[in-house]
Design a protein around this motif. Structure first.
Motif, short mmCIF file in Angstrom:
data_model
loop_
_atom_site.label_atom_id
_atom_site.label_comp_id
_atom_site.label_asym_id
_atom_site.label_seq_id
_atom_site.Cartn_x
_atom_site.Cartn_y
_atom_site.Cartn_z
N LYS A 193 41.77 -58.17 -58.49
CA LYS A 193 42.37 -57.41 -57.38
C LYS A 193 41.34 -56.42 -56.85
O LYS A 193 40.60 -55.80 -57.62
CB LYS A 193 43.61 -56.63 -57.83
N ASN A 194 41.30 -56.28 -55.52
CA ASN A 194 40.45 -55.27 -54.91
C ASN A 194 41.26 -54.05 -54.46
O ASN A 194 40.71 -52.99 -54.26
CB ASN A 194 39.70 -55.85 -53.71
N GLU A 195 42.55 -54.25 -54.27
CA GLU A 195 43.45 -53.15 -53.91
C GLU A 195 44.73 -53.27 -54.73
O GLU A 195 45.26 -54.37 -54.89
CB GLU A 195 43.79 -53.18 -52.42
N VAL A 228 31.90 -53.08 -59.21
CA VAL A 228 32.95 -53.44 -58.25
C VAL A 228 33.96 -52.29 -58.22
O VAL A 228 34.28 -51.73 -59.27
CB VAL A 228 33.64 -54.77 -58.63
N THR A 273 36.32 -47.92 -60.78
CA THR A 273 34.98 -48.55 -60.78
C THR A 273 34.81 -49.37 -62.05
O THR A 273 35.07 -48.90 -63.15
CB THR A 273 33.88 -47.48 -60.71
N VAL A 285 37.85 -50.78 -56.96
CA VAL A 285 39.22 -51.16 -56.63
C VAL A 285 39.93 -49.91 -56.09
O VAL A 285 39.92 -48.87 -56.75
CB VAL A 285 39.99 -51.70 -57.85
N ASN A 286 40.52 -50.02 -54.90
CA ASN A 286 41.26 -48.91 -54.32
C ASN A 286 42.70 -48.95 -54.84
O ASN A 286 43.38 -49.96 -54.72
CB ASN A 286 41.26 -48.98 -52.80
#
Length: 864
Positions: free
Chosen positions: A41-43, A108, A100, A110-111
């Motif tokens: 997941k990035n968000e 990478v 982070t 992630v927000n």
């Protein structure tokens, strides 16, 4: 040739095997080079209290992948909003944070968005009923765990399960076509739904429920829909019409046509509602009378006409051909449609022809109601009175039936009646009844009875020995007033209190009595009180406070029913419910000690009660009402008492103080001294009241550390700062006071918040203070990589090669671990190894495995 081909084939496979080995060795080396780090997941969006697991996957230059979630370094840019450990995110409070992830120099982010947790989602509309094209707005309010709320109508996700019936945009529902649907709104973790009805009628009604037709005859039915809002609409053309038997009667848009003899039902359906109409189609004639109701007088005649209607629409007078009957020949007879009224009453006339019949009800001298000339009657003895009786018929015509009616009296001793003439006999009441036909009416007759007896006074009060002359008048309906004082019968309910003769009342003793005067059937009463005490009062407050040692004088007034009043404080009997608190003598009160007492003054049959409090508190308050502090400190509590007069006094030193747990806290004169950490309750008592104060000594509401994870090497120390948040919101460093524990003392020890790394491995450090605990994972000698200086070697039989093993730690420092590492060979017949020295034994292949810490690596050996 066959031998040479075999040799070539063997050579080919050997070359292929060598290439394969070379390729495998290269791949193993390439796998240590990372090309990319990918997260699942990035968000991430979470509510407070929720968790989410991130996974990290390393993609190597060789194309291979590996789950490196545990190996990855995870950090949160705002750990108070969202913390992370081994990829697991925990939402702490509302806000945003950046997570982070770092592995082998690849990073990478992630927000993470954390929103408040929604406890409930409330809609302002429960159901929706709309017409096509109309709209209705649904409002949504979110209630959060922190007690706040917010209108989230435009933030919610809206859906509808049947878009052909209605649409929804930000809660605005628009009707599209007839039908039902369900609107669903979702916001965070909550979902609500609202049922929607479009063009759904509450009911449908035809203008007729039964239809009789002749062949080829038709009739148009009107269908009306009633909606939930009370509005109506003609939906004849929009409804679906159907006949259960089209061969008997069929229907098109409400028009019913008869096609064959028989019966069927027509069903009309609109939306979800339907109704039925019963249809009767007859090939025979239809009969009709010229009158629906007939009213006659006795001894009169009246003709009826019977008409037959045929399928072709033609008609015929069949009066003389029909069969005529009467249900009551004594009342009415009939011959070929001609009616003969014989006696008062009711009868039903039936005409039959060709299997059909029709009826009519005939009234003969049957009134709808009877009227008397008087509503009530008041007469005197010897005076007759004539009543008149009138019959009112259905056509509103009237006739006098006084002489024809039946007259009766329920009490002929009082009054008799004949043909409406009332003859009074003696004083009293009687009910006269007149009957004619099947109706009756009554009137109440009063003989020599006044409407009312009125004395000149309803109450009399005087002292013993006094007297009062009463005047009694009788009031009649004709307005006459007659003095009947000497004619009435006078009696007293208590002759020892009051005597009465011809209306003269004399007081003979103290008390109350009821004097009754009776004349005819009427009575009147007079309430008499002789020397009776009406009230006992005082001008003093009935509830007051006194100071110990003070005195107060109470006045006492006795008021009698005749209006006289006397001061009787010295004559009354005084008592105190608690003489140890307040004493009383002839109305003088003296406050003796703290407490409460009820003072009662009694005189004759009356009493007065006063509530007295001496040095008593009406309210008792403590400041502060809650204390939170730690060992080595002390706090003071101020105690204020208010009496019933509202006067305030500091009674801290005078109160009685106690503690629920002397091992936690002690108290003296309002000063609280802590003994050990924990919770206790301090209670103060004064003036019959008590108040409790909650005490917390070193009790933490929350614990937090400056480190969420520790990675150290053997022999190193690392300090952990433990902060306690107390009940009053203050924060304190309790690292030195807390209790510390390690889950594995062979890996790490802890003392006073200082961690000492003992041996490689993992452990959990737990800090406990004030009933709360917090844990910190610790890793000692945690390796990120283990590698050797060679990966593939080709050596001759009998030769030796020295390999070197290097460990890379999580802080990226390196160490030669050739000697402490564990070396092993997959085939010691081919190659043996010790402390990194590889010795070729015989031809073949072997894999050397190097183990150190929790990592391992391989060296691929080929012996020629």
């Amino acid at each position: 040739m066959r031998f040479q081909k075999s040799k070539r084939l063997i050579a080919f496979f050997m070359v292929f095997a060598i290439c394969l080995c070379s390729f495998s060795g290269t791949a193993a080396f390439a796998q240590t080079e990372i090309s990319n780090l990918v997260l699942n997941k990035n968000e991430v969006s979470l509510e407070v209290g929720e968790t989410f697991l991130l996974t990290a996957t390393a993609i190597y230059t060789s194309g291979s992948t590996e789950n490196v979630t545990v190996k990855t370094d995870w950090n949160s840019g705002a750990s108070d909003i969202a913390s992370v450990y081994a990829g697991s995110i925990s939402a702490k409070k509302e806000g945003t944070a950046v997570i982070t992830a770092t592995y082998m120099d690849k990073t990478v982010v992630v927000n993470v968005k954390v929103s408040k947790r929604v406890r409930s989602l409330i809609k302002d509309v429960q159901t929706i009923d709309l017409r096509k094209g109309a709209t209705k707005q649904i409002g949504l309010t979110a209630y959060y765990d922190d007690g706040t709320n917010e209108i989230v109508t435009n933030k919610a996700e809206w859906n509808i399960d049947n878009g052909s019936v209605a649409t929804v945009v930000n809660g605005l529902v628009t009707g599209q076509s007839s039908g039902t649907a369900t609107v669903t709104a979702k916001f965070n973790n909550q979902t609500v739904s609202v049922p929607v009805n479009i063009e759904i009628a509450k009911r449908v009604d035809p203008n007729v429920s039964e239809v009789s037709l002749l062949l080829k005859d038709d009739i148009t039915i009107t269908l009306t829909a009633t909606y939930p809002d009370g509005s109506t609409k003609d939906v004849t053309d929009q409804a679906d019409w159907d006949s259960e038997d089209p061969d008997v009667a069929d229907v098109i848009k409400g028009k019913i046509t008869g096609y064959g003899p028989g019966q069927t039902r027509v069903v009309a359906t609109y939306g979800t509602k339907s109704t039925t109409i019963k249809v009767d189609v007859d090939n025979a004639v239809k009969l009709g009378l010229n009158k629906q109701t007939v009213m006659m007088k006795k001894n009169t005649t009246e003709p009826l006409t019977l008409t037959a209607t045929y399928p072709d629409g033609s008609t015929d007078d069949i009066t003389s051909r029909a069969e005529w009957t009467s249900s009551n020949e004594d009342v009415l007879s009939v011959v070929k449609g001609k009616l003969f009224a014989n006696a008062a009453g009711e009868a039903t006339v039936t005409a039959k022809y060709g299997g059909k019949s029709v009826t009519v009800v005939v009234d003969v001298d049957v009134p709808r109601r009877l009227l008397l000339s008087e509503d009530s009657l008041y007469v005197q003895s010897g005076q007759d009175h004539q009543l008149k009786l009138t019959a009112v018929y259905a056509d509103n015509s009237t006739s006098e039936v006084t002489n024809d009616a039946k007259w009766t009296s329920d009490n002929e001793d009082v009054a008799t009646v004949s043909k409406g003439n009332v003859t009074p006999r003696k004083a009293g009441e009687a009910t006269i009844k007149a009957e004619y036909g099947d109706k009756s009416v009554t009137i109440k007759v009063s003989v020599d009875i006044p409407n009312l007896l009125v004395p000149n006074k309803k109450t009399v009060s005087f002292q013993m020995g006094s007297y009062e002359q009463m005047v009694l008048k009788a009031l009649y309906t004709d307005g006459r007033e007659v003095d009947v004082t000497n004619k009435a019968d006078w009696t007293s309910s208590a002759t020892n209190v009051a005597e009465v003769r011809n209306g003269l009342i004399t007081g003979v003793g103290t008390g109350v009595a009821t004097v009754t005067a009776k004349y005819g059937t009427r009575t009147a009463v007079v309430q008499v009180s002789v020397g009776v005490l009406k009230s006992l009062t005082t001008t003093s407050d009935t509830q007051f406070s006194m100071a110990k040692g003070s005195t107060k004088t109470i006045d006492l007034t006795a008021t009698y029913t005749d209006g006289t009043a006397n001061q009787v404080a010295s004559e009354a009997m005084w008592t105190s419910s608690n003489a140890s608190v307040v004493t009383v003598d002839a109305g003088v009160l003296k406050a003796i000690a703290s407490g409460e007492a009820d003072i009662t003054a009694s005189f004759e049959n009356k009493t007065v009660t006063l509530n007295v409090s001496v040095d008593m508190a009406d309210t008792l308050t403590a400041a502060p009402a809650f204390l939170s502090f730690d060992l080595g400190e002390s706090r003071s509590i101020a105690l204020t008492a208010k009496n019933k007069s509202g006067e305030a006094k500091n009674v801290t030193a005078d109160a009685e103080w106690s503690t629920s747990n002397a091992q936690i806290a002690q108290v003296s004169a309002g000063v609280v001294t802590p003994v050990s950490r924990g919770k206790a309750t301090v209670t103060a008592k004064y003036g019959g009241k008590s108040v409790s104060i909650s005490i917390e000594i070193g009790v933490a509401q929350a614990l937090d550390t400056d480190k969420k994870f520790l990675s150290v090497k053997r022999g190193q120390n690392a300090a952990i700062v433990l902060t306690a948040t107390q009940s009053d919101g203050s924060k304190k460093d309790v690292s030195a006071d807390a209790q510390w524990k390690s889950s594995n003392y062979k890996v790490a020890e802890i003392s006073g918040g200082v961690v000492t790394a003992i041996g490689s491995g993992k452990a959990t450090i737990t800090g406990t203070f004030g009933g709360k605990s917090v844990t910190i994972p610790v890793e000692v000698d945690t390796l990120k990589y283990l590698k050797t200086n060679i990966i593939l070697i080709n050596i001759k039989q009998g030769a030796s090669v020295e390999a070197k093993a290097t460990a890379t730690y999580s802080d990226l420092s390196e160490e030669d671990v050739t000697i402490p590492a564990m070396w092993s060979s997959s085939s010691i017949r081919v190659a043996d190894v010790k402390d990194g020295v590889i010795k070729a034994i015989s031809k073949g292949k072997a894999t050397i495995t190097v183990n150190y810490g929790d990592k391992r690596t391989y060296i691929y050996v080929t012996v020629d």
